[in-house]
Design an enzyme around this catalytic site. Structure first.
Site, PDB file in Angstrom:
ATOM      1  N   GLN A 146       0.754  -1.132   0.063  1.00  0.00           N
ATOM      2  CA  GLN A 146      -0.132   0.031   0.067  1.00  0.00           C
ATOM      3  C   GLN A 146       0.723   1.510   0.037  1.00  0.00           C
ATOM      4  OE1 GLN A 146      -2.612  -0.083   3.146  1.00  0.00           O
ATOM      5  NE2 GLN A 146      -3.857   1.766   2.806  1.00  0.00           N
TER       6      GLN A 146
ATOM      7  N   TYR B   5       7.318 -20.922  11.627  1.00  0.00           N
ATOM      8  CA  TYR B   5       7.130 -21.761  13.001  1.00  0.00           C
ATOM      9  C   TYR B   5       8.314 -21.566  13.814  1.00  0.00           C
ATOM     10  CZ  TYR B   5       2.867 -22.519  10.557  1.00  0.00           C
ATOM     11  OH  TYR B   5       1.620 -22.468   9.821  1.00  0.00           O
TER      12      TYR B   5
ATOM     13  N   ASP C  17     -13.127   0.262   4.047  1.00  0.00           N
ATOM     14  CA  ASP C  17     -12.748  -0.095   5.620  1.00  0.00           C
ATOM     15  C   ASP C  17     -13.946   0.591   6.381  1.00  0.00           C
ATOM     16  OD1 ASP C  17     -10.719  -1.702   4.769  1.00  0.00           O
ATOM     17  OD2 ASP C  17      -9.144  -0.511   5.842  1.00  0.00           O
TER      18      ASP C  17
END
Length: 589
Positions: free
Chosen positions: A124, A230, A317
């Protein structure tokens, strides 16, 4: 500053607001965009741009520059799952699995058949400057204003009155508009109107680091865009994504790292603590990191209870908030603007009645609600995989490594566990291959006239996009040949703000009817014939002929946003009357 009176006020300068500004300018609708922020976003988020969004950017003359700035196709074909990132353990950074994402960046047959545009990846903070420059080019001078904050809003039967503060000059001025588009992320306009958001909140707190570092010795897979790690040292999971800007893949100059914390864990609010967690998680010791920004956000998914309140409409949004998994948030915002802009133009230019705007919510709310739900499911599925791999913050690194190695140990007692890990990661294709969710969504409203047919049966409505020219469906993609042999995409026949009637090769009566119906209604309408051997355009692969769903004497009517509005299966006794009636109904006359 002088007061302003104009058709549309746009509040918010992100993806929804800037796209709405560009589309309205392209439709010759004067608008003013105001954003309280001094400039475009500095956040390195919302980086996936899907096929539908790239089609809209193509309309706006933006696609080539976005592709040029974004991730090369070959370096965003897969997501990967890894055992840690770096460190002294023999398995540190081991790749557990990869899966193809977004049709191998749009290169697989299903994705190339769906659209002339491929998805791309551009965060963005690098996308929005392109959008802003293009919005300023298309709008009247001074119509895109950053650091101008909405401070008050009221509405009446005829329009909206807003007060705006110029935060640089300190002056307040009044804006009178017929409609207001709330693209402000739900910060101001929606709450002022009493519009509540419904959904899941505060699932987890995420901490995002935007940094410059040379990570090439550890991030070795050039085709992997997103690394799901992980982390045995902390017993948690993390995500690593390259940010370019000049190189991508392992040679990327900038990166984003996401770490997750329980919502109630105040440690996530301490910059020094989370930077320590970052180094511990990655196990990179004192390797140089230049951290540009630490941002925090809550994992949540919600949808506004309504998308319209009088002359105010909510986009992006302000109307729906998504977890980032699946990359549906920014794309939904851009597509909100695409749905709404042509309707606003039709109303403001006298081609449609105001009730046409009432179709925005019943069309977009079900789609964005699905997108929010899919985003939440994608996020929760990652948590399931994390639990399966056996990471635990309290267990210690040695125990976490032992649990993690069960995924590839080869020991008979770990065989079923290893299969479970493979299945869990493979199931994440519901995030990285949700082609029908991204591209095949359909509309059902008064701006669509059903033809009595059932939707095609779909064995997997998440992953499988099935093109069809049924009312409410997106116009299928087909490559056509002009009479002089030039190739063009079917979507390019739909002109800005104009309906398109597509008749079969023997649908000449519909072509004549279109001219008469356009004259009778005043609605901008073009008409073409497409056939395999005859027509204004040739269908060399019979793609359109196969998908159109009508005889060679029939026709379909396509909206300016390239969704099918109406279909005639064949010739009509009075095509002018039938088409005129359809246009009146669609445009709320």
């Amino acid at each position: 500053m002088d007061d302003i009176d104009l058709p549309v006020l746009i509040v918010g300068g992100g993806g929804a607001g800037l796209t709405a500004s560009m589309l309205l300018s392209r439709l010759e609708v004067d608008s003013l965009l105001v954003s309280a922020w001094p400039g475009t976003s500095v956040l390195p988020k919302a980086h996936l741009l899907n096929q539908r969004t790239m089609e809209i950017f193509r309309d706006l003359g933006l696609d080539e520059q976005v592709y040029a700035a974004g991730t090369p196709q070959a370096q965003m074909t897969h997501s990967g799952w890894y055992a840690g990132f770096a460190g002294d353990d023999r398995d540190a950074g081991r790749r557990i699995a990869t899966i193809e994402q977004w049709g191998a960046a749009g290169s697989t047959p299903e994705w190339t058949a769906a659209s002339p545009q491929r998805p791309t990846n551009l965060p963005q903070l690098r996308l929005e400057p392109h959008l802003r420059r293009r919005a300023e080019e298309l709008a009247q001078p001074g119509r895109v204003r950053f650091h101008h904050e909405l401070t008050g809003v009221t509405q009446d039967a005829d329009g909206v009155t807003a007060t705006v503060l110029d935060k640089d000059g300190g002056e307040t001025y009044r804006v009178r508009s017929r409609y207001l588009l709330a693209c402000d992320g739900g910060r101001t306009v929606g709450p002022a109107l009493g519009i509540e958001a419904e959904g899941m909140r505060n699932v987890a707190r995420m901490v995002t680091f935007h940094l410059t570092a040379d990570l090439s010795r550890w991030a070795r897979d050039p085709h992997v865009l997103i690394r799901w790690m992980y982390l045995p040292e902390t017993g948690t999971a993390g995500v690593l994504v390259p940010m370019g800007p000049d190189h991508w893949g392992p040679e990327s100059e900038e990166w984003v790292v996401h770490l997750n914390y329980p919502y109630e864990d105040d440690r996530s609010l301490d910059d020094e603590a989370v930077v320590g967690d970052l180094r511990t998680a990655l196990e990179i010791g004192d390797h140089p990191l230049d951290i540009h920004l630490i941002s925090r956000w809550n994992l949540e998914g919600s949808v506004a209870e309504r998308f319209r309140e009088g002359r105010v409409l909510l986009l992006g949004d302000a109307a729906h908030r998504h977890p980032p998994t699946g990359g549906l948030g920014l794309n939904s915002a851009v597509q909100d603007a695409h749905n709404l802009a042509w309707k606003l133009a039709a109303v403001l230019q006298g081609h449609a009645g105001d009730p046409l705007l009432d179709t925005y919510e019943p069309e977009r709310k079900p789609v964005t609600s699905t997108n929010v739900q899919r985003s939440l499911e994608n996020a929760l599925n990652h948590l399931v995989t994390t639990d399966l791999l056996g990471g635990s913050p309290g267990a210690g690194a040695a125990v976490n490594w032992e649990n993690l190695r069960r995924a590839w140990s080869g020991r008979p007692q770990d065989e079923e566990h290893a299969r479970s890990v493979v299945r869990a990661i493979a199931s994440q294709s519901m995030e990285f291959n949700e082609h029908n969710v991204e591209y095949g969504y359909t509309y059902d409203s008064a701006a669509v006239l059903p033809d009595g047919t059932d939707a095609p049966a779909n064995p997997d409505p998440v992953r499988i996009y099935q093109p069809a020219a049924r009312p409410g469906h997106p116009l299928p993609h087909a490559w056509l040949d002009t009479l002089d042999g030039t190739r063009l995409a079917l979507m390019d026949l739909v002109a800005p703000g104009r309906m398109l009637l597509i008749a079969g090769e023997n649908g000449g009566d519909w072509i004549e009817a279109a001219a008469k119906a356009a004259a009778a209604t005043g609605i901008p309408l073009d008409a073409v014939r497409i056939g395999h051997l005859d027509g204004d355009y040739r269908d060399p692969r019979s793609t359109w002929t196969r998908l159109r769903g009508h005889a060679d004497s029939g026709a379909v009517l396509v909206r300016p946003d390239r969704f099918v509005a109406w279909r005639a299966f064949g010739a009509a006794q009075d095509p002018v009357a039938e088409l005129t009636t359809a246009l009146h109904r669609l445009f709320a006359h």
